[in-house]
Design a protein around this motif. Sequence first.
Motif, PDB file in Angstrom:
ATOM      1  N   VAL A 150     -33.871 -17.214   0.318  1.00  0.00           N
ATOM      2  CA  VAL A 150     -34.317 -16.015   1.027  1.00  0.00           C
ATOM      3  C   VAL A 150     -35.133 -15.211   0.034  1.00  0.00           C
ATOM      4  CG1 VAL A 150     -33.631 -13.888   2.208  1.00  0.00           C
ATOM      5  CG2 VAL A 150     -32.274 -15.985   2.516  1.00  0.00           C
ATOM      6  N   PRO A 151     -36.470 -15.162   0.174  1.00  0.00           N
ATOM      7  CA  PRO A 151     -37.295 -14.421  -0.782  1.00  0.00           C
ATOM      8  C   PRO A 151     -37.229 -12.926  -0.514  1.00  0.00           C
ATOM      9  CG  PRO A 151     -38.690 -15.436   0.877  1.00  0.00           C
ATOM     10  CD  PRO A 151     -37.277 -15.854   1.189  1.00  0.00           C
ATOM     11  N   CYS A 152     -37.060 -12.155  -1.568  1.00  0.00           N
ATOM     12  CA  CYS A 152     -36.928 -10.702  -1.429  1.00  0.00           C
ATOM     13  C   CYS A 152     -37.704 -10.020  -2.544  1.00  0.00           C
ATOM     14  CB  CYS A 152     -35.454 -10.308  -1.495  1.00  0.00           C
ATOM     15  SG  CYS A 152     -35.151  -8.567  -1.110  1.00  0.00           S
ATOM     16  N   ASP A 153     -38.500  -9.022  -2.177  1.00  0.00           N
ATOM     17  CA  ASP A 153     -39.287  -8.277  -3.154  1.00  0.00           C
ATOM     18  C   ASP A 153     -39.644  -6.935  -2.527  1.00  0.00           C
ATOM     19  OD1 ASP A 153     -41.689  -7.412  -4.817  1.00  0.00           O
ATOM     20  OD2 ASP A 153     -41.204  -9.316  -5.794  1.00  0.00           O
ATOM     21  N   LEU A 154     -39.600  -5.885  -3.315  1.00  0.00           N
ATOM     22  CA  LEU A 154     -39.906  -4.565  -2.781  1.00  0.00           C
ATOM     23  C   LEU A 154     -41.320  -4.475  -2.231  1.00  0.00           C
ATOM     24  CD1 LEU A 154     -38.252  -2.263  -5.482  1.00  0.00           C
ATOM     25  CD2 LEU A 154     -37.419  -2.738  -3.172  1.00  0.00           C
TER      26      LEU A 154
ATOM     27  N   TRP B 182     -46.098 -20.152   1.132  1.00  0.00           N
ATOM     28  CA  TRP B 182     -45.935 -21.026   2.303  1.00  0.00           C
ATOM     29  C   TRP B 182     -45.826 -20.235   3.599  1.00  0.00           C
ATOM     30  CZ3 TRP B 182     -43.526 -21.264  -2.363  1.00  0.00           C
ATOM     31  CH2 TRP B 182     -43.921 -22.322  -3.192  1.00  0.00           C
ATOM     32  N   GLY B 183     -46.204 -18.964   3.530  1.00  0.00           N
ATOM     33  CA  GLY B 183     -46.241 -18.134   4.725  1.00  0.00           C
ATOM     34  C   GLY B 183     -44.897 -17.589   5.167  1.00  0.00           C
ATOM     35  N   GLU B 184     -43.879 -17.683   4.331  1.00  0.00           N
ATOM     36  CA  GLU B 184     -42.551 -17.178   4.682  1.00  0.00           C
ATOM     37  C   GLU B 184     -42.500 -15.663   4.462  1.00  0.00           C
ATOM     38  OE1 GLU B 184     -40.409 -21.129   2.751  1.00  0.00           O
ATOM     39  OE2 GLU B 184     -41.292 -19.507   1.560  1.00  0.00           O
ATOM     40  N   PRO B 185     -41.892 -14.918   5.355  1.00  0.00           N
ATOM     41  CA  PRO B 185     -41.812 -13.466   5.158  1.00  0.00           C
ATOM     42  C   PRO B 185     -40.916 -13.123   3.976  1.00  0.00           C
ATOM     43  CG  PRO B 185     -40.493 -14.135   7.055  1.00  0.00           C
ATOM     44  CD  PRO B 185     -41.264 -15.350   6.620  1.00  0.00           C
ATOM     45  N   VAL B 186     -41.360 -12.163   3.205  1.00  0.00           N
ATOM     46  CA  VAL B 186     -40.590 -11.687   2.055  1.00  0.00           C
ATOM     47  C   VAL B 186     -39.816 -10.445   2.474  1.00  0.00           C
ATOM     48  CG1 VAL B 186     -40.727 -10.758  -0.292  1.00  0.00           C
ATOM     49  CG2 VAL B 186     -42.244 -12.624   0.407  1.00  0.00           C
ATOM     50  N   ARG B 187     -38.495 -10.519   2.381  1.00  0.00           N
ATOM     51  CA  ARG B 187     -37.643  -9.382   2.730  1.00  0.00           C
ATOM     52  C   ARG B 187     -37.775  -8.297   1.672  1.00  0.00           C
ATOM     53  NH1 ARG B 187     -36.672 -11.281   7.814  1.00  0.00           N
ATOM     54  NH2 ARG B 187     -35.915 -13.419   7.733  1.00  0.00           N
ATOM     55  N   THR B 188     -37.486  -7.074   2.049  1.00  0.00           N
ATOM     56  CA  THR B 188     -37.593  -5.960   1.104  1.00  0.00           C
ATOM     57  C   THR B 188     -36.250  -5.317   0.756  1.00  0.00           C
ATOM     58  OG1 THR B 188     -38.038  -4.438   2.942  1.00  0.00           O
ATOM     59  CG2 THR B 188     -39.950  -5.408   1.834  1.00  0.00           C
ATOM     60  N   ASP B 189     -35.174  -5.708   1.442  1.00  0.00           N
ATOM     61  CA  ASP B 189     -33.848  -5.121   1.209  1.00  0.00           C
ATOM     62  C   ASP B 189     -32.892  -6.213   0.754  1.00  0.00           C
ATOM     63  OD1 ASP B 189     -31.459  -3.783   1.160  1.00  0.00           O
ATOM     64  OD2 ASP B 189     -31.544  -3.072   3.234  1.00  0.00           O
ATOM     65  N   ALA B 190     -32.760  -6.383  -0.554  1.00  0.00           N
ATOM     66  CA  ALA B 190     -31.909  -7.447  -1.086  1.00  0.00           C
ATOM     67  C   ALA B 190     -30.454  -7.273  -0.669  1.00  0.00           C
ATOM     68  CB  ALA B 190     -32.017  -7.500  -2.608  1.00  0.00           C
ATOM     69  N   ALA B 191     -29.969  -6.037  -0.646  1.00  0.00           N
ATOM     70  CA  ALA B 191     -28.566  -5.791  -0.305  1.00  0.00           C
ATOM     71  C   ALA B 191     -28.234  -6.304   1.089  1.00  0.00           C
ATOM     72  CB  ALA B 191     -28.254  -4.303  -0.424  1.00  0.00           C
ATOM     73  N   ALA B 192     -29.191  -6.215   1.994  1.00  0.00           N
ATOM     74  CA  ALA B 192     -28.952  -6.650   3.371  1.00  0.00           C
ATOM     75  C   ALA B 192     -28.864  -8.164   3.500  1.00  0.00           C
ATOM     76  CB  ALA B 192     -30.058  -6.118   4.280  1.00  0.00           C
TER      77      ALA B 192
END
Length: 277
Positions: free
Chosen positions: A176-180, A187-197
């Motif tokens: 699960v990619p996560c970055d502020l 590869w076009g995957e959405p990057v989440r912004t809330d790691a805690a979630a």
Amino acid sequence: MTAPTGIRTTASSYDDLVRRVLDGRLGPDPGTQRITVAFTTRQAVRHDGRGGGYRNEVLSLRLAEAVGSCAVEPGALPDGAVEDCVGADVARLLRHELLPVRVAALDAYLMHVRPHRPAGGARPFPLPAGTSLHKSRARARAVVELLDAPPGSTVLVVGVVNSLLEALRRRGLAYVPCDLKGGTTEWGEPVRTDAAAELERCDAILASGMTLGNGSFEPLREHALRHGKELVMFAQTGSAVLPCLIGAGVSAVCAEPYPFFWLDGGPGTIHRYGAAL
């Protein structure tokens, strides 16, 4: 007082580590240690064959022979921060209003008194000379080898580096990619912004040392400790800080002190801690 060279002491948290330094328990009084050079490094990258790029900005402080660093969002460091650090003692900077300054000062102090050496638990890993992408992939392999997660596990990646995601794919690990900054991966995957979630649905955590500088590290460490999950750190920020937290939620660290792999095309060395390879 000479710098200690033995095995690193595990602190119970980042704040506990700072207290130990301020109390003089890990080396000389930080009030007597002055920063002689402060500088920032800015870069923009677009590797050959990659569709996107990224930017980095890093604050670095020099204490004697050691350099400590903390990455910041480009443009986030206020004017005057660098000048404010020059000539200041480490104790004052550990109480500075800016968290990145505090992290860089702690990193510089620990690099000075507990450098990356085999006697302190560091295992050097050579990076080959080559293009920026070649070196990025070599570093990614070194980082991902520290994970003990079996194929099919899901890894929360905090601080998206496409070479790391590529190495996880080769290992058969979901992520699960996560970055502020958000956005998408190569590869076009959405990057989440809330790691805690995302923590509850992941089996292991792979996180950038930049989490120290933006205040998101401690929740990751506490979750890993509470749930017995692996937390592997790849650290340009806080390369000397994070090995001191192995056993307190951190499982392993790939430590990369300044100068970083992206600054030079020649061979280099990173240092790995904590995993039985």
